[in-house]
Design a protein around this motif. Structure first.
Motif, PDB file in Angstrom:
ATOM      1  N   ARG A  40      17.626  -1.201 -19.522  1.00  0.00           N
ATOM      2  CA  ARG A  40      16.599  -0.195 -19.210  1.00  0.00           C
ATOM      3  C   ARG A  40      15.494  -0.873 -18.417  1.00  0.00           C
ATOM      4  N   LEU A  41      15.252  -0.355 -17.222  1.00  0.00           N
ATOM      5  CA  LEU A  41      14.161  -0.841 -16.377  1.00  0.00           C
ATOM      6  C   LEU A  41      13.070   0.227 -16.374  1.00  0.00           C
ATOM      7  N   SER A  42      11.920  -0.076 -16.956  1.00  0.00           N
ATOM      8  CA  SER A  42      10.800   0.871 -17.018  1.00  0.00           C
ATOM      9  C   SER A  42       9.695   0.420 -16.084  1.00  0.00           C
ATOM     10  N   VAL A  43       9.103   1.376 -15.375  1.00  0.00           N
ATOM     11  CA  VAL A  43       8.034   1.103 -14.405  1.00  0.00           C
ATOM     12  C   VAL A  43       6.767   1.810 -14.866  1.00  0.00           C
ATOM     13  N   PHE A  44       5.651   1.091 -14.870  1.00  0.00           N
ATOM     14  CA  PHE A  44       4.353   1.629 -15.256  1.00  0.00           C
ATOM     15  C   PHE A  44       3.393   1.439 -14.080  1.00  0.00           C
ATOM     16  N   PRO A  81       0.818  -1.231   0.000  1.00  0.00           N
ATOM     17  CA  PRO A  81       0.000   0.000   0.000  1.00  0.00           C
ATOM     18  C   PRO A  81       0.841   1.264   0.000  1.00  0.00           C
ATOM     19  N   ASP A  82       2.048   1.219   0.551  1.00  0.00           N
ATOM     20  CA  ASP A  82       2.859   2.430   0.663  1.00  0.00           C
ATOM     21  C   ASP A  82       4.147   2.375  -0.161  1.00  0.00           C
ATOM     22  N   GLY A  83       4.260   1.386  -1.051  1.00  0.00           N
ATOM     23  CA  GLY A  83       5.492   1.326  -1.822  1.00  0.00           C
ATOM     24  C   GLY A  83       5.504   0.203  -2.839  1.00  0.00           C
ATOM     25  N   LEU A  84       6.455   0.310  -3.761  1.00  0.00           N
ATOM     26  CA  LEU A  84       6.672  -0.700  -4.786  1.00  0.00           C
ATOM     27  C   LEU A  84       8.121  -1.160  -4.713  1.00  0.00           C
ATOM     28  N   THR A  85       8.323  -2.479  -4.845  1.00  0.00           N
ATOM     29  CA  THR A  85       9.670  -3.037  -4.880  1.00  0.00           C
ATOM     30  C   THR A  85       9.790  -3.935  -6.096  1.00  0.00           C
ATOM     31  N   CYS A  86      10.795  -3.656  -6.901  1.00  0.00           N
ATOM     32  CA  CYS A  86      11.023  -4.465  -8.094  1.00  0.00           C
ATOM     33  C   CYS A  86      12.381  -5.147  -7.961  1.00  0.00           C
ATOM     34  N   HIS A  87      12.364  -6.467  -7.950  1.00  0.00           N
ATOM     35  CA  HIS A  87      13.585  -7.256  -7.903  1.00  0.00           C
ATOM     36  C   HIS A  87      14.007  -7.556  -9.342  1.00  0.00           C
ATOM     37  N   VAL A 120      -8.432   2.463 -15.769  1.00  0.00           N
ATOM     38  CA  VAL A 120      -7.417   3.454 -16.161  1.00  0.00           C
ATOM     39  C   VAL A 120      -6.150   2.721 -16.594  1.00  0.00           C
ATOM     40  N   GLY A 121      -5.620   3.110 -17.717  1.00  0.00           N
ATOM     41  CA  GLY A 121      -4.445   2.439 -18.242  1.00  0.00           C
ATOM     42  C   GLY A 121      -3.185   2.744 -17.445  1.00  0.00           C
ATOM     43  N   PHE A 122      -2.183   1.902 -17.629  1.00  0.00           N
ATOM     44  CA  PHE A 122      -0.885   2.110 -16.986  1.00  0.00           C
ATOM     45  C   PHE A 122      -0.145   3.246 -17.682  1.00  0.00           C
ATOM     46  N   ARG A 123       0.575   4.047 -16.885  1.00  0.00           N
ATOM     47  CA  ARG A 123       1.377   5.151 -17.414  1.00  0.00           C
ATOM     48  C   ARG A 123       2.824   5.003 -16.958  1.00  0.00           C
ATOM     49  N   ASN A 124       3.717   5.400 -17.831  1.00  0.00           N
ATOM     50  CA  ASN A 124       5.137   5.300 -17.509  1.00  0.00           C
ATOM     51  C   ASN A 124       5.497   6.267 -16.388  1.00  0.00           C
ATOM     52  N   ALA A 125       6.091   5.745 -15.317  1.00  0.00           N
ATOM     53  CA  ALA A 125       6.450   6.563 -14.163  1.00  0.00           C
ATOM     54  C   ALA A 125       7.947   6.742 -14.008  1.00  0.00           C
ATOM     55  N   GLY A 126       8.733   5.853 -14.575  1.00  0.00           N
ATOM     56  CA  GLY A 126      10.180   5.984 -14.422  1.00  0.00           C
ATOM     57  C   GLY A 126      10.912   5.016 -15.330  1.00  0.00           C
ATOM     58  N   ASN A 127      12.121   5.407 -15.701  1.00  0.00           N
ATOM     59  CA  ASN A 127      13.001   4.577 -16.531  1.00  0.00           C
ATOM     60  C   ASN A 127      14.408   4.674 -15.953  1.00  0.00           C
ATOM     61  N   PHE A 128      14.982   3.526 -15.628  1.00  0.00           N
ATOM     62  CA  PHE A 128      16.241   3.512 -14.896  1.00  0.00           C
ATOM     63  C   PHE A 128      17.283   2.739 -15.695  1.00  0.00           C
ATOM     64  N   LEU A 129      18.469   3.317 -15.749  1.00  0.00           N
ATOM     65  CA  LEU A 129      19.559   2.734 -16.518  1.00  0.00           C
ATOM     66  C   LEU A 129      20.460   1.942 -15.580  1.00  0.00           C
TER      67      LEU A 129
END
Length: 914
Positions: A660-664, A644-650, A673-682
């Motif tokens: 490139r790691l992209s988060v939607f 509820p208060d965070g996202l963790t991506c392993h 409501v569709g997913f939207r791009n929130a961040g892209n990490f190199l």
């Protein structure tokens, strides 16, 4: 017209008149000329020290007599003769009577009182200048051919006090003249007469004229009045925002001008005066009249691309431009000049250079003929700049066409912004305290209107040309608000600035060379790291838009990059999204924080954990891209935990190089409501490729580990808070609370290289007591497993996935399977021993089990072995396995007489001897 405005326009810093220039000696329009008077006749005393007594005497004699005589005759004759044309009705009737009467009466009263009063204060210093310093009279065209007398002061340092004091000296007569004229005549006549008189009688100190440009001299352009900054009134220059808060204040005027323009076009009306009269009907001030003219020009005149290319004759006269509905830049400017004259607005055409079509970054403008024309207008005693040609749209040179696009930025643009793209032939028309040199103008970064309307500031570089250092250059831009950016890096070719192909850019549209740069945004600052892949020249365009806007990103600024030697780097995966790091607008999507900045993250031991804080429950999807990574393998490199208060991506990075790691994300409670791009990490891994056994198990769901979904289903207090569970012993227990009494089901899976001795389902065992649930795992060997947890609220309904756990086993020794369980093994049943599901054959085995509500429990093989309940309500007993293949634990409840199978145990079979 207010009294103050009348005073300002009627004031003139001298007290002598000169003969008007004969018609034959008039110069071209807007060309400053100087003519020396042969015998200047003083109206007042200007060359002597005036004391209190002399001021009284002189004002009673010379000034009274001269003003009465000269103004009575000269002004009467001049106005009568010169204003017979267009101003015949107004000035001949009004000024012939009003000025004659007023000057005759006021010279006996007001001037006498004014000079007597002012001589006690400022006139003594002012009149200390000798009349010899007044040496030249400047004539400039007035309204409809009426010459205007302008005084050229000599080089004496005392000229400024003379100008100031003598303006005060004449204040009384013109103040009364303006006030009474406004009161006694109709509104239209009052305005036209006053403004026309102001154009005739305004006299100013001439500004220094720049001599290095030749275009202005050829065109006869008159410079701004009073100072190089322009403006009929001294003091701090007003900016565009001081005149109006935003274009929305002109909505009424704009709508009428556009509507009237369309109607006049349909009626084939091409007369300037008629057009002006029609589009001005909603205009209530000089500013609104000017706005109506500018809006009409932008919406009714198109740029003549064929004329510019020489494919047809250029149209420049107002009548031709209106009739054809198109013209080049001088067509816009000349028509603007003509329309302003119709409403009494002081307007000038300003020739110079622009960074428009045909311009090449860095080209020298020295000895190059000016290629553009725009306008300067006088509002409230101050000059302002505008360009209807640039406000109407742009030229697409790729398709040789004009693209209509109204751009409000070029209406009364602030000089410091205007000079970024417009360089006048005469320096004074920059309207700047510190004018920009030609060399500086040539080297400056080109900035579009988008750059200024978004409030962007260029941190680095200051010049358009950049040379790479170790194969790299950097661009930094700050903003006053949150902005979304993207960019293009392409090979250079002709006419980059207006090639027409990249004026706008959609979010998510990929660039052919996006891998040549790294764009990151943090704290309202954008940083673009440019890494050209090969030697050569590159063109860089930066695009931007407000953070929450969904419109395409607009071109903001441009650069040229030269790379003598590229840096030897690994291939960077293409980023189809605006920038690296958290995207602009991620806070609005619900993300509070995470990695920002230029972050190329080095991944150690092939694994990376991305943690993002959220302000509300979100759903998330992740995407991993590597040049050598297939899509099916990439899915086994990601495990996302949603709380509820965070996202963790392993993340697993099995290969060497950049990822490139992209988060939607989307709102958890809004699946529509569709997913939207929130961040892209190199990410970058330096180590060599890893084994495929390090990948996550196949079939992982979108939710791993306990989080929002399990919490809302009533599953809580998990013994393992994360999605990854590691063991070195080959077994583990996961416990949690089932607060809603859901029916649970667990599944164990892994990538199989060979089938196990027992089904994987036998390596899981679930025990439920009260609200607590224990899922035990005994893993058949080393590796990575998926433990899927499912639940349903009612019998017969489908099981819904709750979450997946990733079990990592480092023990090579296979764990024994558990007994097989059946539906009768339900809530409250506990197996104490034997825990293993594979028993030794021909051996006595102790059974201990709790079965709530049972009246009889037995172990059945060849024959039944009854278990007895002890004081702790545990059924227990010893059972001989014999040579059976399996034995079954059965029980009969107090409500049913039949025995139900609860668990089954396999019996090891002795190997046959040869």
């Amino acid at each position: 017209m207010s009294v103050d405005v009348a005073i300002q326009k009627f004031s003139f810093p001298f007290t002598c008149t000169g003969g008007l220039m004969p018609p034959g000696e008039q110069t071209q329009r807007a060309c400053p000329q100087v003519k020396t008077l042969d015998t200047p006749r003083p109206i007042g005393v200007v060359g002597t020290v005036v004391t209190k007594e002399t001021a009284k005497t002189d004002s009673k004699t010379d000034l009274k007599t001269d003003l009465k005589t000269d103004l009575k005759t000269d002004l009467k004759m001049d106005l009568k003769m010169d204003l017979k044309t267009d101003l015949k009705t107004d000035l001949k009737t009004d000024l012939k009577m009003d000025l004659k009467t007023e000057l005759k009466m006021d010279s006996k009263t007001d001037l006498k009182v004014d000079l007597k009063t002012d001589s006690k204060t400022g006139l003594k210093m002012a009149f200390n200048t000798d009349l010899k310093t007044v040496s030249k009279v400047d004539f400039q065209p007035g309204l409809k051919g009426v010459p205007v007398a302008r005084l050229q002061l000599g080089p004496s340092s005392s000229s400024a006090p003379v100008v100031h004091s003598t303006v005060l000296a004449g204040r009384g007569v013109f103040e009364k003249l303006a006030a009474e004229s406004e009161d006694t005549r109709p509104a239209t006549k009052r305005q036209l007469s006053s403004e026309s008189a102001a154009r005739i009688f305004t006299a100013v100190k001439k500004s220094p004229v720049r001599t290095e440009g030749t275009g202005a001299q050829a065109a006869g352009t008159r410079g701004p009045q009073y100072s190089p900054r322009g403006g009929g009134a001294p003091g701090k220059r007003r900016r565009r925002r001081d005149l109006f808060s935003g274009p929305e204040v002109f909505s009424r005027v704009d709508a009428h001008a556009i509507r009237a323009g369309e109607q006049l076009k349909q009626e084939c009306v091409y007369e300037v005066r008629t057009i002006v009269q029609n589009i001005m009907q909603e205009s209530r001030s000089e500013l609104e009249r000017l706005r109506a003219i500018w809006v009409w020009l932008c919406h009714n005149i198109e740029y003549d691309v064929s004329g510019y290319l020489g494919q047809s004759e250029k149209l420049s006269s107002p009548e031709e431009v209106i009739a054809a509905g198109k013209g080049v830049c001088c067509g816009y400017s000349s028509l603007c000049l003509e329309m302003c004259r119709e409403v009494g607005i002081e307007c000038q055409e300003v020739p110079g250079h622009s960074k428009g079509i045909g311009h090449r970054p860095g080209q020298s403008l020295q000895n190059v003929r000016s290629d553009h024309m725009w306008n300067a207008v006088l509002l409230g005693g101050q000059w302002f700049l505008m360009d209807a040609c640039w406000g109407a749209g742009r030229v697409d040179m790729e398709h040789k066409s004009f693209v209509k696009r109204f751009d409000d930025f070029y209406f009364l643009t602030d000089p410091e912004d205007f000079v970024e793209s417009h360089f006048p032939d005469e320096q004074q028309w920059q309207l700047l305290d510190r004018p920009v040199s030609r060399e500086e103008f040539e080297k400056r970064v080109f900035k579009t209107s988008t750059f200024f309307t978004l409030g962007l500031k260029l941190i680095q570089p200051q010049h358009f040309y950049m040379l790479t250092d170790d194969g790299e250059v950097n661009v930094s831009i700050s903003s006053s608000r949150s902005v979304t950016y993207t960019y293009d890096i392409i090979q250079q070719h002709d006419d980059f600035l207006h090639r027409g192909a990249a004026e706008q850019k959609e979010t998510g549209s990929s660039s052919s060379s996006s891998s040549s740069g790294l764009l990151t945004v943090s704290h309202r600052t954008m940083r673009l790291q440019i890494l050209p892949p090969v030697q050569g020249l590159y063109e860089v365009k930066v695009f931007a838009r407000p953070e929450l806007s969904t419109a395409p990103l607009s071109w903001a600024c441009s650069f040229t990059v030269e790379c003598p030697a590229p840096r030897a780097t690994e291939e960077i995966p293409e980023n189809p999204f605006p920038s690296w790091g958290l995207q602009a607008g991620s806070e609005a999507l619900g993300l509070l924080g995470g990695p920002r900045g230029s972050g190329v993250t080095e991944v150690e031991d092939s694994e990376f954990e991305l943690v993002l804080k959220t302000s509300k429950p979100l759903m998330a999807l992740c995407e991993l891209v590597h040049p050598g990574l297939e899509a099916t393998v990439a899915k086994r490199c990601l495990a996302t935990q949603i709380r509820p208060d965070g996202l963790t991506c392993h993340v697993l990075c099995p290969f060497r190089g950049f990822y490139r790691l992209s988060v939607f994300v989307r709102d958890y409670d809004k699946p529509e409501v569709g997913f939207r791009n929130a961040g892209n990490f190199l990410l970058h891994r330096k180590a060599e490729a890893a084994s495929s056994s390090e990948l996550f198990p196949p079939g992982l769901g979108s939710v791993c580990g306990p989080g929002t979904r399990t919490l809302r289903a009533g599953l809580s207090k998990f013994s393992h808070a994360g999605a990854l569970v590691s063991t070195t012993q080959g077994k583990c227990n996961i416990t949690f609370h089932n607060q809603r009494d859901l029916e649970l089901h667990a599944v164990l899976a892994r990538e199989e290289s060979r089938p196990p001795a027992a089904p994987l389902a036998r390596h899981l065992f679930c025990t439920s007591t009260d609200s607590k649930v224990t899922v035990s795992a005994s893993l058949p060997g080393a590796g990575v497993y998926r433990l899927g947890l499912y639940a349903r609220a009612a019998p017969g309904a489908d099981f819904d996935p709750m979450c997946d756990f990733i079990l990592r086993n480092g023990c090579e020794q296979p764990g024994p399977p558990f007994p097989g369980s059946f539906a009768a093994w339900g809530k409250g049943c506990v197996l104490f021993e034997p825990r293993a599901g594979l028993l030794e054959g021909g051996a006595w085995v102790r059974f201990r089990v709790r079965v709530p509500g049972a009246r009889r429990v037995s172990v059945v093989g060849g024959a039944a072995a009854e278990l007895k309940m002890n004081k702790s309500r545990v059924w227990e007993g010893d059972v001989f396995t014999g040579s059976f293949r399996e034995v079954k634990l059965v029980a009969a409840s107090e409500d049913a007489g039949d025995m139900a199978v609860m668990l089954t145990f396999d019996i090891k079979q002795a190997e046959r001897e040869e």
